[in-house]
Design a protein around this motif. Structure first.
Motif, PDB file in Angstrom:
ATOM      1  N   VAL A 282       5.745  28.262 -10.200  1.00 42.45           N
ATOM      2  CA  VAL A 282       6.431  27.169  -9.645  1.00 42.45           C
ATOM      3  C   VAL A 282       7.389  26.526 -10.776  1.00 42.45           C
ATOM      4  O   VAL A 282       8.353  26.177 -10.640  1.00 42.45           O
ATOM      5  CB  VAL A 282       5.468  26.105  -9.091  1.00 42.45           C
ATOM      6  N   LYS A 283       6.700  26.566 -11.856  1.00 41.13           N
ATOM      7  CA  LYS A 283       7.320  26.264 -13.082  1.00 41.13           C
ATOM      8  C   LYS A 283       8.695  26.896 -13.381  1.00 41.13           C
ATOM      9  O   LYS A 283       9.471  26.109 -13.670  1.00 41.13           O
ATOM     10  CB  LYS A 283       6.480  26.031 -14.502  1.00 41.13           C
ATOM     11  N   GLN A 284       8.455  28.068 -13.431  1.00 44.05           N
ATOM     12  CA  GLN A 284       9.586  29.030 -13.760  1.00 44.05           C
ATOM     13  C   GLN A 284      10.707  28.652 -12.645  1.00 44.05           C
ATOM     14  O   GLN A 284      12.026  28.693 -12.956  1.00 44.05           O
ATOM     15  CB  GLN A 284       9.254  30.439 -13.701  1.00 44.05           C
ATOM     16  N   ALA A 285      10.377  28.548 -11.456  1.00 45.44           N
ATOM     17  CA  ALA A 285      11.155  28.625 -10.251  1.00 45.44           C
ATOM     18  C   ALA A 285      12.082  27.128 -10.456  1.00 45.44           C
ATOM     19  O   ALA A 285      13.113  27.046 -10.254  1.00 45.44           O
ATOM     20  CB  ALA A 285      10.590  28.436  -8.938  1.00 45.44           C
ATOM     21  N   ILE A 286      11.335  26.002 -10.762  1.00 44.28           N
ATOM     22  CA  ILE A 286      11.908  24.663 -10.949  1.00 44.28           C
ATOM     23  C   ILE A 286      12.973  24.797 -12.333  1.00 44.28           C
ATOM     24  O   ILE A 286      14.022  24.363 -12.219  1.00 44.28           O
ATOM     25  CB  ILE A 286      10.827  23.460 -11.157  1.00 44.28           C
ATOM     26  N   ARG A 287      12.574  25.295 -13.532  1.00 47.19           N
ATOM     27  CA  ARG A 287      13.167  25.538 -14.600  1.00 47.19           C
ATOM     28  C   ARG A 287      14.628  26.323 -14.358  1.00 47.19           C
ATOM     29  O   ARG A 287      15.720  25.849 -14.470  1.00 47.19           O
ATOM     30  CB  ARG A 287      12.714  26.227 -15.639  1.00 47.19           C
ATOM     31  N   GLN A 288      14.486  27.649 -13.633  1.00 46.68           N
ATOM     32  CA  GLN A 288      15.776  28.089 -13.447  1.00 46.68           C
ATOM     33  C   GLN A 288      16.610  27.419 -12.451  1.00 46.68           C
ATOM     34  O   GLN A 288      17.958  27.633 -12.403  1.00 46.68           O
ATOM     35  CB  GLN A 288      15.207  29.675 -13.024  1.00 46.68           C
TER      36      GLN A 288
END
Length: 549
Positions: A282-288
């Protein structure tokens, strides 16, 4: 003096009440006096002559039903005395002759401000889109949506949060919270400036598919999601996948590339079963996605010709005025856009019942006409195999407001397509590529139809309604067109355009059609925002190709 009744076509043997008419009241029409045998509510019809069982009822100049028992002149048409009936249809070569296109001089050289994509297509909005390959990822999408909407300024629920906060405060102070309900909360909106001013929204395609069911359902879903990813209103995509589902992540990516070999939008993919943890994914999806938003925020609107518009036309919550005011007005708008070189998409195949022959006669290419016949008959047969049929399409609300048979409902619904030639017939998710009027196979169901119409490339949807409906779409702005003044006033929070003046005799269909196109130009340019968009009415329901009317 305003007329009390309307005869839609010279061949019709029923009159439409434009206002409530009392039992015993005398109504004069074209030199004939009609003494009403019973109350005729506005939008309903009464018979112009005595009729016997199996006599044909004509409306819009076509067969719409047959009489079940003797009726008298001045009696109201009802589901008891009139049953659905339509004429058979068959292939006939194009015989419309030269189309009498409307005068478009008012719109000559007009433009709208759209987002020009590298392939030349033009969007009316600039969205980032989240797609789950399977329903298992819906919760993760909800978590991401809450995080992004609140922080980046896309939430529209602030006024209700403030309202709830006010209720809590009243409760804690020992006040009667019923008094608080009367307060006007329309002003209570926490105005947030959007961080990315050129990003019109971040949208989420939550759905219930991708696994279970049959593999064909997953395959059709893949084509639908690919169509949304490739849509000109979408500038970037984030895909979340579980990993074990029927619709595999790579299959969806392949569908996107197959639909558009030159696809080059930012596309970020995440598979949960390959991630370190749900939190990390989830964090990586938000970041990208945040990085992607900074990129698509660089896109700005440019002046483009009206021929770059693709207009979907839809009706829902229809009433007895739909085929008299809103639908013909939208039909005139459709004709204007076709004459200007744009595309129009007319869908809802169960609601083209009784209009088939007219549409076949207007279809330029024989192959397209045969395709239409094949799709219509297969759809009708699938409904009849399970004991249903197009005749069961009108809802209780439709019937209460005067749409007694499906043929009546459909004859009025088809008016949204105007009078122009049919240039192509598309199956579900097929993309419209030819300028002009295109027929798209979808159910009549409001959300399934708007979902399918958007997949075929609609960049704006005109949605007519007589009863009111909150339907919208995640990536295609939906413009609500009311059929009557009462609805436009009562549901002003969801209605954009009112065609009630047609019923009152204050405006013509042509005048309203031009006004609707003017609104479309402003909406396509981002100068006005349709109510469905303001309210984040992001309805999305994939069609499983089962029986859905």
């Amino acid at each position: 003096m305003k007329s009390k009744v309307l005869r839609i076509h010279s061949d019709d043997n029923v009159l439409v009440a434009l206002k409530d008419l009392a039992a015993g009241e005398s109504v004069f029409f074209e030199g004939t006096e009609y003494v009403l045998k019973e109350e005729i509510p506005a939008k309903h019809k009464f018979f112009m002559q005595d009729m016997q069982p199996q006599d044909e009822v004509k409306m819009y100049g076509v067969l719409v039903g047959k009489i079940q028992f003797p009726v008298l002149q001045g009696m109201r048409m009802s589901v008891e005395n009139t049953k659905h009936a339509v004429e058979p249809y068959e292939f006939r070569p194009y015989n419309q002759g030269e189309w009498n296109a409307p005068d478009v001089s008012r719109f000559a050289n007009r433009t709208f401000k759209g987002y020009v994509r590298e392939d030349g297509r033009v969007g009316t909005a600039n969205y980032w889109l989240f797609i789950p390959t399977v329903f298992c990822e819906n919760r993760n999408l909800d978590v991401i949506k809450e995080a992004l909407y609140d922080v980046l300024g896309y939430s529209v629920t602030d006024k209700y949060k403030l309202f709830t906060q006010g209720l809590l405060e009243a409760y804690n102070e020992g006040k009667d919270i019923r008094d608080f309900e009367t307060l006007d909360i329309s002003f209570a909106v926490n105005k947030k400036n959007r961080v990315f001013e050129n990003v019109d929204g971040i949208k989420f395609l939550n759905h219930q598919g991708g696994c279970g069911g049959i593999r064909q359902d997953a395959a059709v879903l893949g084509k639908l999601l690919a169509a949304y990813a490739d849509h000109p209103n979408v500038a970037g995509i984030t895909i979340l996948s579980l990993g074990c589902q029927n619709l595999q992540l790579q299959e969806l990516v392949d569908e996107i590339k197959q639909r558009n070999p030159n696809f080059n939008k930012p596309l970020y993919t995440f598979e949960q079963q390959k991630s370190i943890s749900e939190q990390d994914m989830v964090k990586q999806a938000i970041r990208q996605t945040f990085e992607g938003l900074t990129y698509i925020n660089q896109f700005t609107r440019q002046e483009v010709p009206l021929s770059k518009l693709t207009l979907g036309v839809k009706c829902g919550g229809s009433d007895g005025f739909s085929g008299i005011s809103a639908n013909p007005a939208v039909g005139y708008t459709s004709d204007l856009l076709v004459a200007l070189g744009g595309k129009v998409l007319l869908a809802e195949f169960p609601e083209l019942c009784s209009a088939e022959q007219n549409l076949i006669d207007r279809t330029i290419q024989p192959e397209a006409a045969h395709k239409f016949i094949k799709l219509m008959r297969a759809y009708s047969d699938s409904a009849e195999r399970v004991g249903s049929g197009f005749h069961m399409n009108p809802s209780p609300g439709n019937i209460r407001d005067g749409l007694i048979t499906d043929a009546i409902k459909s004859s009025g619904a088809a008016k949204k397509g105007g009078t122009s030639p049919v240039v192509d017939v598309l199956d579900y998710t097929e993309e419209a590529t030819k300028p002009g009027l295109n027929l798209v196979c979808t159910p009549g169901n409001d959300v399934e139809a708007t979902t399918g119409k958007t997949a075929s490339g609609a960049t704006l949807i005109l949605f007519t309604t007589g009863l009111g409906t909150p339907t919208g779409n995640p990536i295609c702005p939906v413009i609500k067109v009311a059929t009557n003044n009462e609805l436009a006033q009562r549901m002003a929070d969801i209605i954009d355009i009112n065609t009630g003046p047609i019923i009152d005799g204050e405006k013509t269909i042509e005048q309203m059609g031009e006004e609707i196109l003017e609104y479309c130009i402003k909406a396509a340019s981002g100068e006005v925002t349709p109510k469905a968009v303001l309210l984040n009415q992001d309805d999305f329901i994939p069609w499983k190709r089962g029986v859905s009317l």
